[in-house]
Design a protein around this motif. Sequence first.
Motif, short mmCIF file in Angstrom:
data_model
loop_
_atom_site.label_atom_id
_atom_site.label_comp_id
_atom_site.label_asym_id
_atom_site.label_seq_id
_atom_site.Cartn_x
_atom_site.Cartn_y
_atom_site.Cartn_z
N ASP A 250 0.83 -1.21 0.00
CA ASP A 250 0.00 0.00 0.00
C ASP A 250 0.87 1.26 0.00
O ASP A 250 1.80 1.38 0.80
N ILE A 251 0.56 2.20 -0.90
CA ILE A 251 1.29 3.48 -0.94
C ILE A 251 0.34 4.66 -0.77
O ILE A 251 0.78 5.82 -0.88
N ASP B 150 -4.47 9.48 -1.95
CA ASP B 150 -5.15 9.68 -0.66
C ASP B 150 -4.15 10.25 0.34
O ASP B 150 -3.46 9.49 1.02
N PRO B 151 -4.04 11.58 0.46
CA PRO B 151 -3.06 12.19 1.38
C PRO B 151 -3.23 11.74 2.82
O PRO B 151 -2.24 11.55 3.54
N GLU B 152 -4.48 11.57 3.25
CA GLU B 152 -4.70 11.14 4.62
C GLU B 152 -4.17 9.73 4.84
O GLU B 152 -3.56 9.44 5.88
N ARG B 153 -4.38 8.87 3.85
CA ARG B 153 -3.87 7.50 3.95
C ARG B 153 -2.34 7.49 3.94
O ARG B 153 -1.70 6.74 4.69
N LYS B 154 -1.73 8.34 3.11
CA LYS B 154 -0.27 8.41 3.07
C LYS B 154 0.29 8.86 4.40
O LYS B 154 1.33 8.37 4.85
#
Length: 492
Positions: A301-302, A306-310
């Motif tokens: 996963d990268i 999705d900035p929040e996920r990053k």
Amino acid sequence: MTTDTSSSRQPQATTDSVCGLGDTDSAKGKYLTSIATVAVIMLLIGAAALFPTGFLAALDTVKTSVIGNLGFIFTWPAFTISLVMVAVCFTPLGKLRFGEGEPEFHTLSWMGMLFATGMGIGLLTWGVLEPKYHTDAGQSTDMALLNAFNHWGLLAWAGYLAIGALFAHAMYNMKMTKPAEELLGNGLWSKLNLVSLVVSTVIGLSLSFTYATTPIQQGLIKLVGIEFSPTLIISVLAVCAIISSASGLKRGIKWLSNYNTLFAIILMIGVLVLTVPGDILSTFVRLVPEYLLKYPAMATDIGLGDPERKAWLADWLYAFEAAWYGWFIFTGVFVARISKGRTLRGMVLGVMLVPTLFSCLWFVVFGLGSLSLSVEDVFKLIDTIDTTGILSVILTLNILLFFITSADSAGLVCEMLTVKRSRAFWIIAMAALAIVVSWLGGDVYKTLLSLISVAAIPVAFGIFALVIAFVIRVRRDRASQAIPAPVPLTQR
């Protein structure tokens, strides 16, 4: 006519040093490398002590900008290695034996040392903390446990296995005495790489000092009613580790690891039986297959788009995996040291697959147990389920012994990588860094995790260089064995 054979009698120092076949560095070179390592550690200690605010800000900046954006350089190679190693089990290469003769240690003692050194004390601390962190952030219990599996499972143990197998083959089959330097040619780059490897080991064990300090402090308050300072506890722990190191590997680390494993199993059975055994067992049986199915997606996963996920990945998956890279050399070299006589297939099972399953079971037992009772840490969990205090004593002893085992084995590895009879010095260096970081206040766990994550950036590239050099060396050795030796000319 007589053939001139003088060239064949000349020493092959130049070629051998480049190939890693000759003698290792002189004592002067080894000491210079050790001095450079100490200088870097002292610089870190000084920066943390004199400029705590700027030090923490710099760590956060590097972690966010580098690890947050390039964290896949840690996770993707580990994911690939985990798949390759499983595939190797089903090939003739799985029969490759490291060294000659029977294994040096009994399988149970061997696995106990692996577990104690690899992550024993971390599991005791994070087994309760991580699932709680995730559920407090709004994740479901299942998702919280799956994330813990991903952080402490195959991605971590695959790195230990890869470095362990590489060093074991280099030491026992290729007869290298200092693989970390010889594989890279014993030159400047090998020295710089060695400095980064030892520094990351010292930082990693400083994290273990911190893991051990808080629960031991809590346990002593409960047992004797006195609150000892972290500085005193860390100092005493360092002394205990040095005493253990004096007893040798086959007595000190081996016997401590046996007791560690016994105490850990007693604690896990106690939590299992005294909390929600039915839910724990059913959840474990249900989530392990789900973890294996989701493993490729979770491991690679990268957070694309999705900035929040990053940001979450930078704080958790990438931070943990970077921290594991900081531990890969220390634990991997120790795995190699205790795995003489074992096969590659046996190491895949014993170093990666079985420990991953045990880690998953640990998180389900302690995670669900603590969540069912709404407790915040492992000591409160044990206090709640056992009013007699017996399990609290076992927990305190388990943490103490886990730490001593880790610190002793880390000192052994630093000694193997640098100069002889330096184990006590490296243990003291680890303790000194831990003491200074404990003075910074705040979330010490996260501070040291950030520190080891940042330190792991050069370590990762050093590990990649070692792996590439190892593969080239193995291919070259095989090619040279396939070419018939030239027939010497005779005098005429």
